[in-house]
Design a protein around this motif. Structure first.
Motif, mmCIF file in Angstrom:
data_model
loop_
_atom_site.group_PDB
_atom_site.id
_atom_site.type_symbol
_atom_site.label_atom_id
_atom_site.label_comp_id
_atom_site.label_asym_id
_atom_site.label_seq_id
_atom_site.Cartn_x
_atom_site.Cartn_y
_atom_site.Cartn_z
ATOM 1 N N THR B 172 38.300 -32.618 12.145
ATOM 2 C CA THR B 172 38.224 -31.787 13.380
ATOM 3 C C THR B 172 37.285 -30.825 13.399
ATOM 4 N N VAL B 173 36.447 -30.939 14.086
ATOM 5 C CA VAL B 173 35.196 -29.872 14.201
ATOM 6 C C VAL B 173 35.306 -28.979 15.495
ATOM 7 N N SER B 174 34.893 -27.689 15.044
ATOM 8 C CA SER B 174 35.018 -26.870 16.087
ATOM 9 C C SER B 174 33.878 -25.720 16.086
ATOM 10 N N THR B 175 33.067 -25.500 16.968
ATOM 11 C CA THR B 175 31.938 -24.559 17.030
ATOM 12 C C THR B 175 32.486 -23.124 16.734
ATOM 13 N N ASP B 176 32.272 -22.524 15.567
ATOM 14 C CA ASP B 176 32.763 -21.303 15.011
ATOM 15 C C ASP B 176 31.883 -20.198 15.802
ATOM 16 N N ALA B 177 30.723 -20.540 16.164
ATOM 17 C CA ALA B 177 29.845 -19.576 16.594
ATOM 18 C C ALA B 177 28.271 -20.109 16.877
ATOM 19 N N TYR B 178 27.468 -19.594 17.805
ATOM 20 C CA TYR B 178 26.307 -20.227 18.179
ATOM 21 C C TYR B 178 25.460 -18.974 18.755
ATOM 22 N N GLU B 179 24.281 -18.994 18.362
ATOM 23 C CA GLU B 179 23.157 -18.101 19.012
ATOM 24 C C GLU B 179 22.111 -18.812 19.738
ATOM 25 N N GLY B 180 22.377 -18.874 20.882
ATOM 26 C CA GLY B 180 21.286 -19.637 21.904
ATOM 27 C C GLY B 180 21.015 -21.007 21.106
ATOM 28 N N ASP B 181 19.604 -21.286 21.211
ATOM 29 C CA ASP B 181 19.234 -22.344 20.576
ATOM 30 C C ASP B 181 18.695 -22.475 19.135
ATOM 31 N N VAL B 182 19.076 -21.412 18.355
ATOM 32 C CA VAL B 182 18.461 -20.824 17.106
ATOM 33 C C VAL B 182 19.708 -21.072 16.144
ATOM 34 N N TYR B 183 20.905 -21.129 16.238
ATOM 35 C CA TYR B 183 21.911 -21.201 15.329
ATOM 36 C C TYR B 183 23.153 -21.445 15.930
ATOM 37 N N PHE B 184 23.911 -22.299 15.000
ATOM 38 C CA PHE B 184 25.179 -22.655 15.102
ATOM 39 C C PHE B 184 25.962 -22.809 13.933
ATOM 40 N N ARG B 185 27.163 -22.589 13.917
ATOM 41 C CA ARG B 185 28.104 -22.908 12.776
ATOM 42 C C ARG B 185 29.350 -23.617 13.367
ATOM 43 N N LEU B 186 29.533 -24.558 12.384
ATOM 44 C CA LEU B 186 30.788 -25.598 12.547
ATOM 45 C C LEU B 186 31.908 -25.167 11.775
ATOM 46 N N CYS B 187 33.104 -25.204 11.967
ATOM 47 C CA CYS B 187 34.152 -25.125 11.183
ATOM 48 C C CYS B 187 34.688 -26.933 10.962
ATOM 49 N N VAL B 188 34.669 -27.323 10.040
ATOM 50 C CA VAL B 188 35.172 -28.626 9.811
ATOM 51 C C VAL B 188 36.514 -28.834 8.977
ATOM 52 N N ASN B 189 37.351 -29.198 9.630
ATOM 53 C CA ASN B 189 38.873 -29.185 9.068
ATOM 54 C C ASN B 189 39.050 -30.965 8.665
ATOM 55 N N ILE B 190 38.841 -31.075 7.498
ATOM 56 C CA ILE B 190 38.882 -32.332 7.201
ATOM 57 C C ILE B 190 40.279 -32.808 6.534
ATOM 58 N N THR B 191 40.844 -34.040 7.175
ATOM 59 C CA THR B 191 42.145 -34.588 6.619
ATOM 60 C C THR B 191 42.035 -35.771 6.065
#
Lengths: 196, 196, 196
Positions: B172-191
């Motif tokens: 289950t993936v959620s976008t934890d943060a992003y900065e325009g078109d330069v950075y994103f951080r995904l939280c990945v909760n694996i079951t």
């Protein structure tokens, strides 16, 4: 009597299975989480496949070609810097039973790979073995990271059809030979744990 | 006697299993087709990974780069129109245990993604977690649609090696943060539902 | 008494299962290696999806676009030589229940394909059915070789979420219609052998 003996064997086997599973269930916590006993492999297969990379001069013989590249690179030659980072190739490579490029192919390895690390040679592979010989008819599809400089690396079997319907397992890949940026040969040792 | 008790427990458990399966088999039709009871998860893991997209100015720090783009776009910047439709990137991103980019990485997320919808932001991901810490050694490979604007979206686990040999489950993936078109951080909760 | 009858049925079924498995185990060699009996399919689904390829003139209606191409080709038109070898497209195609492009879509087929053979038309597909109708909510992800000119070809189901959580099986794909290099419609007949 034979049936009765079978029955006993069945019960013993079943008890073992359930008891051992139960034990593992009960001890399951953050550090001890392996739940099922690994089944015995049902099939082991070894193949070689041969990739001849297009380099601007070998259009006739090339079995793969660049189709994507990072900014500033071109599609004729592998990117000279950053360990080919961002180069993506599509391939249709012959599969042989031994390490001889001229042996009769038993199928085709079809798919794509891309170089995905800046500071070392490493790739990611998605491909299918399309086998069509007297021994094997069907496909096996693989996917995963391929840290090229590691001698033996494991890639996941993600699907299968025909003789390999819903097969599960891994492929241990090793680079059997390479010639600069023009040719490489991979040895693929496939271990399947579920066969139908 | 202990063995006999075990045998009884086994029989009861087995009866439950077979009876419940049978019932589901019998009632299986177009609208009631769930066949197996979902096993209890055998493992839950939460990771973050960090993608720094090359934008022409950050060659040093970028962890991903465009390698494909549609007609009329370029490989330096994400396509300005159609929600980046057709932009394809290759990445080698650090994985951390918390949401801090500077935390010590426990592995690398390696793979590719592409934007695949014209009328909204949506992507498709194929990637592998290459884990190499004291806690985890092995790989998990994922694939599937990633409708970015949905808060929580599920992506399939399609393979695994090492500690995660033949693992099955979802992330289950959620976008934890992003900065325009330069950075994103995904939280990945694996079951994971199958662990060996 | 009812319980006892159940017990007997269980034992008979179980004996059959174990005995047949055992026999297959024992006779397992290079040529007789199918280990598990194939389970009965738990779900059969038939869908159509429609791909309108961008060709420079149909930006409005196109559902797919080239994002990669080999050296010397362009991203507007499919490569004229070598059977489009090396052309890679990204797509977001409507899924319908029948072969009518104008039927109400029940979801989207999202992913990518590339042409991977020089001497014939053949492709490799990685894509996800994102289903969101009253009947189905969830995703099915597919991957594998697609020898286009073969009437019926099997592609692996490699993952699933939602209603299709961890589904396993295959999709038998056939080209239901095509119009030059602008449109094709695939019929996808999905057979699942594991449903939760």
């Amino acid at each position: 009597m034979a049936v009765k003996n079978h029955n006993s064997a069945v019960h013993l086997g079943f008890v073992w299975l359930v008891v051992s599973s139960t034990v593992l269930f009960q001890s399951s916590d953050g550090h001890r989480w392996k739940k099922y006993p690994l089944p015995k492999p049902c099939r082991n297969l070894v193949f070689y496949f041969h990739d001849v990379i297009y380099n601007g001069l070998n259009a006739e013989n090339a079995t793969s070609t660049l189709v994507g590249a990072p900014h500033g690179a071109n599609l004729t030659l592998l990117a000279g810097k950053d360990n080919h980072f961002g180069d993506m190739a599509v391939f249709d490579d012959p599969i042989t039973l031994d390490n001889n490029f001229h042996s009769p192919p038993v199928g085709r390895a079809q798919g794509f790979y891309f170089y995905d690390m800046k500071n070392t040679f490493s790739a990611w592979l998605g491909f299918t073995f399309v086998l069509n010989s007297t021994d094997h008819r069907g496909t096996i599809t693989f996917g995963g990271a391929d840290p090229i400089l590691t001698k033996h690396r494991d890639i996941s079997v993600v699907g299968g059809t025909g003789d390999f319907l819903m097969s599960r397992g891994i492929a241990t890949v090793s680079t059997d030979a390479y010639e600069g940026d023009v040719y490489f040969r991979l040895c693929v040792n496939i271990t399947l744990y579920e066969c139908y």
